[in-house]
Motif scaffolding. Structure first.
Motif, PDB file in Angstrom:
ATOM      1  N   PRO A  87     -11.346 -38.593  15.600  1.00 49.30           N
ATOM      2  CA  PRO A  87     -10.335 -39.561  15.176  1.00 49.30           C
ATOM      3  C   PRO A  87      -9.846 -39.348  13.750  1.00 49.30           C
ATOM      4  O   PRO A  87      -8.811 -39.888  13.365  1.00 49.30           O
ATOM      5  CB  PRO A  87     -11.071 -40.909  15.306  1.00 49.30           C
ATOM      6  N   LEU A  88     -10.580 -38.568  12.950  1.00 50.83           N
ATOM      7  CA  LEU A  88     -10.206 -38.356  11.558  1.00 50.83           C
ATOM      8  C   LEU A  88      -9.470 -37.041  11.332  1.00 50.83           C
ATOM      9  O   LEU A  88      -8.516 -36.973  10.556  1.00 50.83           O
ATOM     10  CB  LEU A  88     -11.456 -38.391  10.666  1.00 50.83           C
ATOM     11  N   TYR A  89      -9.902 -35.982  12.010  1.00 51.39           N
ATOM     12  CA  TYR A  89      -9.354 -34.663  11.737  1.00 51.39           C
ATOM     13  C   TYR A  89      -8.667 -34.032  12.956  1.00 51.39           C
ATOM     14  O   TYR A  89      -8.297 -32.872  12.923  1.00 51.39           O
ATOM     15  CB  TYR A  89     -10.461 -33.729  11.248  1.00 51.39           C
ATOM     16  N   GLY A  90      -8.510 -34.803  14.015  1.00 50.71           N
ATOM     17  CA  GLY A  90      -7.853 -34.288  15.208  1.00 50.71           C
ATOM     18  C   GLY A  90      -6.951 -35.337  15.815  1.00 50.71           C
ATOM     19  O   GLY A  90      -6.438 -36.219  15.129  1.00 50.71           O
ATOM     20  N   ALA A  91      -6.764 -35.256  17.126  1.00 49.49           N
ATOM     21  CA  ALA A  91      -5.893 -36.208  17.810  1.00 49.49           C
ATOM     22  C   ALA A  91      -6.636 -37.455  18.251  1.00 49.49           C
ATOM     23  O   ALA A  91      -6.024 -38.424  18.685  1.00 49.49           O
ATOM     24  CB  ALA A  91      -5.244 -35.526  19.020  1.00 49.49           C
ATOM     25  N   GLY A  92      -7.984 -37.432  18.130  1.00 49.08           N
ATOM     26  CA  GLY A  92      -8.768 -38.614  18.469  1.00 49.08           C
ATOM     27  C   GLY A  92      -8.616 -39.045  19.904  1.00 49.08           C
ATOM     28  O   GLY A  92      -8.882 -38.285  20.846  1.00 49.08           O
ATOM     29  N   GLU A  93      -8.141 -40.283  20.092  1.00 47.08           N
ATOM     30  CA  GLU A  93      -8.062 -40.860  21.428  1.00 47.08           C
ATOM     31  C   GLU A  93      -7.091 -40.106  22.338  1.00 47.08           C
ATOM     32  O   GLU A  93      -7.191 -40.185  23.563  1.00 47.08           O
ATOM     33  CB  GLU A  93      -7.651 -42.342  21.331  1.00 47.08           C
ATOM     34  N   LYS A  94      -6.154 -39.338  21.771  1.00 46.22           N
ATOM     35  CA  LYS A  94      -5.209 -38.575  22.591  1.00 46.22           C
ATOM     36  C   LYS A  94      -5.908 -37.485  23.381  1.00 46.22           C
ATOM     37  O   LYS A  94      -5.375 -36.986  24.370  1.00 46.22           O
ATOM     38  CB  LYS A  94      -4.115 -37.975  21.705  1.00 46.22           C
ATOM     39  N   ASP A  95      -7.078 -37.090  22.954  1.00 46.79           N
ATOM     40  CA  ASP A  95      -7.838 -36.065  23.677  1.00 46.79           C
ATOM     41  C   ASP A  95      -8.511 -36.627  24.922  1.00 46.79           C
ATOM     42  O   ASP A  95      -9.000 -35.863  25.763  1.00 46.79           O
ATOM     43  CB  ASP A  95      -8.902 -35.445  22.765  1.00 46.79           C
ATOM     44  N   GLY A  96      -8.587 -37.928  25.023  1.00 43.74           N
ATOM     45  CA  GLY A  96      -9.207 -38.547  26.186  1.00 43.74           C
ATOM     46  C   GLY A  96     -10.714 -38.477  26.186  1.00 43.74           C
ATOM     47  O   GLY A  96     -11.346 -38.600  27.243  1.00 43.74           O
ATOM     48  N   CYS A  97     -11.333 -38.260  25.021  1.00 40.37           N
ATOM     49  CA  CYS A  97     -12.792 -38.202  24.942  1.00 40.37           C
ATOM     50  C   CYS A  97     -13.226 -38.595  23.539  1.00 40.37           C
ATOM     51  O   CYS A  97     -12.412 -38.687  22.622  1.00 40.37           O
ATOM     52  CB  CYS A  97     -13.307 -36.803  25.275  1.00 40.37           C
ATOM     53  N   SER A  98     -14.512 -38.843  23.362  1.00 35.62           N
ATOM     54  CA  SER A  98     -15.060 -39.120  22.038  1.00 35.62           C
ATOM     55  C   SER A  98     -15.353 -37.797  21.342  1.00 35.62           C
ATOM     56  O   SER A  98     -15.139 -36.725  21.897  1.00 35.62           O
ATOM     57  CB  SER A  98     -16.327 -39.975  22.158  1.00 35.62           C
ATOM     58  N   LEU A  99     -15.844 -37.853  20.097  1.00 35.26           N
ATOM     59  CA  LEU A  99     -16.082 -36.645  19.311  1.00 35.26           C
ATOM     60  C   LEU A  99     -17.035 -35.697  20.025  1.00 35.26           C
ATOM     61  O   LEU A  99     -18.179 -36.044  20.307  1.00 35.26           O
ATOM     62  CB  LEU A  99     -16.651 -37.020  17.937  1.00 35.26           C
ATOM     63  N   MET A 100     -16.578 -34.479  20.279  1.00 30.38           N
ATOM     64  CA  MET A 100     -17.386 -33.494  21.009  1.00 30.38           C
ATOM     65  C   MET A 100     -18.138 -32.601  20.027  1.00 30.38           C
ATOM     66  O   MET A 100     -17.885 -31.392  19.916  1.00 30.38           O
ATOM     67  CB  MET A 100     -16.493 -32.683  21.944  1.00 30.38           C
ATOM     68  N   LEU A 101     -19.069 -33.209  19.306  1.00 32.94           N
ATOM     69  CA  LEU A 101     -19.898 -32.490  18.341  1.00 32.94           C
ATOM     70  C   LEU A 101     -21.343 -32.951  18.499  1.00 32.94           C
ATOM     71  O   LEU A 101     -21.623 -34.157  18.458  1.00 32.94           O
ATOM     72  CB  LEU A 101     -19.404 -32.763  16.918  1.00 32.94           C
ATOM     73  N   HIS A 102     -22.258 -31.996  18.638  1.00 32.27           N
ATOM     74  CA  HIS A 102     -23.663 -32.303  18.931  1.00 32.27           C
ATOM     75  C   HIS A 102     -24.580 -31.371  18.137  1.00 32.27           C
ATOM     76  O   HIS A 102     -24.418 -30.142  18.157  1.00 32.27           O
ATOM     77  CB  HIS A 102     -23.920 -32.121  20.425  1.00 32.27           C
ATOM     78  N   ALA A 103     -25.520 -31.959  17.400  1.00 32.91           N
ATOM     79  CA  ALA A 103     -26.522 -31.183  16.663  1.00 32.91           C
ATOM     80  C   ALA A 103     -27.585 -30.739  17.658  1.00 32.91           C
ATOM     81  O   ALA A 103     -28.477 -31.507  18.019  1.00 32.91           O
ATOM     82  CB  ALA A 103     -27.129 -32.027  15.553  1.00 32.91           C
ATOM     83  N   PHE A 104     -27.494 -29.483  18.094  1.00 34.19           N
ATOM     84  CA  PHE A 104     -28.339 -28.999  19.184  1.00 34.19           C
ATOM     85  C   PHE A 104     -29.756 -28.657  18.742  1.00 34.19           C
ATOM     86  O   PHE A 104     -30.727 -28.978  19.416  1.00 34.19           O
ATOM     87  CB  PHE A 104     -27.688 -27.772  19.827  1.00 34.19           C
ATOM     88  N   SER A 105     -29.899 -27.971  17.596  1.00 38.99           N
ATOM     89  CA  SER A 105     -31.243 -27.545  17.201  1.00 38.99           C
ATOM     90  C   SER A 105     -31.429 -27.570  15.697  1.00 38.99           C
ATOM     91  O   SER A 105     -30.468 -27.472  14.923  1.00 38.99           O
ATOM     92  CB  SER A 105     -31.550 -26.141  17.735  1.00 38.99           C
ATOM     93  N   LEU A 106     -32.680 -27.700  15.295  1.00 39.36           N
ATOM     94  CA  LEU A 106     -33.066 -27.693  13.885  1.00 39.36           C
ATOM     95  C   LEU A 106     -34.364 -26.908  13.732  1.00 39.36           C
ATOM     96  O   LEU A 106     -35.354 -27.198  14.405  1.00 39.36           O
ATOM     97  CB  LEU A 106     -33.267 -29.126  13.377  1.00 39.36           C
ATOM     98  N   LYS A 107     -34.343 -25.917  12.844  1.00 37.89           N
ATOM     99  CA  LYS A 107     -35.555 -25.176  12.503  1.00 37.89           C
ATOM    100  C   LYS A 107     -35.984 -25.600  11.103  1.00 37.89           C
ATOM    101  O   LYS A 107     -35.193 -25.546  10.153  1.00 37.89           O
ATOM    102  CB  LYS A 107     -35.306 -23.672  12.544  1.00 37.89           C
ATOM    103  N   ILE A 108     -37.259 -25.994  10.985  1.00 36.50           N
ATOM    104  CA  ILE A 108     -37.761 -26.517   9.713  1.00 36.50           C
ATOM    105  C   ILE A 108     -39.281 -26.398   9.703  1.00 36.50           C
ATOM    106  O   ILE A 108     -39.924 -26.385  10.769  1.00 36.50           O
ATOM    107  CB  ILE A 108     -37.318 -27.991   9.525  1.00 36.50           C
TER     108      ILE A 108
END
Length: 302
Positions: free
Chosen positions: A250-271
């Motif tokens: 919603p901030l850096y793209g078309a937001g609701e026009k894409d028909g979905c919520s933010l498609m970003l997921h933190a998949f893995s973390l090595k620590i």
């Protein structure tokens, strides 16, 4: 009251207001918070307004009101725990959950849920007990938290020294031509909208993201993102900067026009965990919203 003293370096070349300098260059607090809490401001021992421009060599003396105390009341919030031992808790943060209390979100955060789940060691003035790093509200995935101050410092140091390794998955707009690449620049707050970040020629903080395209469709790409730095909104800004904003942003793209919520997921973390000899890797499976969008994109292709 809280007192601060700053000096504008002699090689500083950007023409900026003092509130911009304190917020963007020093990174103390946001301009909005500064406006609300400033008690006294002097530049070179003379009273000044937040709109005053700074110059190389200026000495800034700032007095802030102590922030109001936030009473953290534990709340029963479901937690998807990926791993836990006597020092840390690793969670799979769902989309929509704010990590810690902030203006507009003083209840219902991950911190409140952690406090309900178990007692977290914290200083009296700590409004973010256990929080080592953060994810945006609309970003899901792996997040590690500390149960005690020693563990907190041990984990935080790895993020500060950039020895952690993170992988994010995103679905971006457009079929990306290059299979691999990187985006490297300096990020700072936008002069047009202080809630947004953008690439800046002067000031800001260095940011580096590497990416690899894993799958392409006619109008979208499934991408793995490897941030070498952890700037606010970094991945979202970088993907937009190369013409492929993350779907549902919603901030850096078309937001609701894409028909979905933010498609970003933190998949893995090595620590490295406190007391451990080697590196641990934690993974959070892709949420169902990714499967829904991928199936839709595959159907369109057919």
């Amino acid at each position: 009251m809280i007192m601060y003293d700053f000096c504008v370096l002699r090689d500083y070349r950007r023409s900026a207001r003092v509130d911009q300098f304190i917020s963007d260059e020093i990174g103390l607090i946001s301009r909005n918070q500064l406006k609300q809490r400033v008690k006294d401001l002097k530049i070179n021992d003379r009273a000044a307004k937040l709109s005053r421009k700074v110059a190389p060599g200026d000495r800034i003396r700032l007095e802030l009101e102590t922030p109001p105390r936030i009473d953290l009341v534990p709340e029963e919030i479901p937690l998807n725990i990926l791993y836990e031992n006597e020092r840390v808790i690793v969670v799979n943060k769902p989309q929509g959950l704010v990590v810690h209390p902030a203006p507009g979100n003083y209840t219902g955060t991950l911190v409140h849920g952690l406090l309900y789940y178990r007692e977290i060691e914290a200083d009296e003035e700590d409004f973010r007990p256990g929080i080592v790093h953060r994810l945006d509200k609309d970003t899901s995935g792996v997040l590690i938290t500390a149960k005690d101050q020693e563990a907190h410092e041990f984990l935080s140091r790895q993020f500060q020294e950039k020895t952690t390794r993170k992988v994010y998955f995103a679905i971006c707009r457009g079929s990306m031509e290059t299979t691999e690449g990187k985006v490297e620049d300096r990020l700072g707050r936008s002069d047009r909208n202080r809630q947004l970040f953008t690439a800046v020629s002067r000031g800001g903080k260095p940011a580096l993201t590497r990416y690899r395209v894993l799958r392409r469709w006619k109008n979208a790409s499934f991408v793995a993102l490897f941030p070498a730095t952890g700037r606010t909104h970094q991945l979202r800004v970088h993907m937009r900067s190369i013409g492929h904003p993350i779907l549902g942003d919603p901030l850096y793209g078309a937001g609701e026009k894409d028909g979905c919520s933010l498609m970003l997921h933190a998949f893995s973390l090595k620590i490295v965990l406190p007391g451990a000899a080697g590196v641990s890797c934690f993974r959070a499976p892709l949420p169902e919203r990714f499967g829904t969008v991928i199936r839709h994109l595959a159907a369109e292709r057919g």
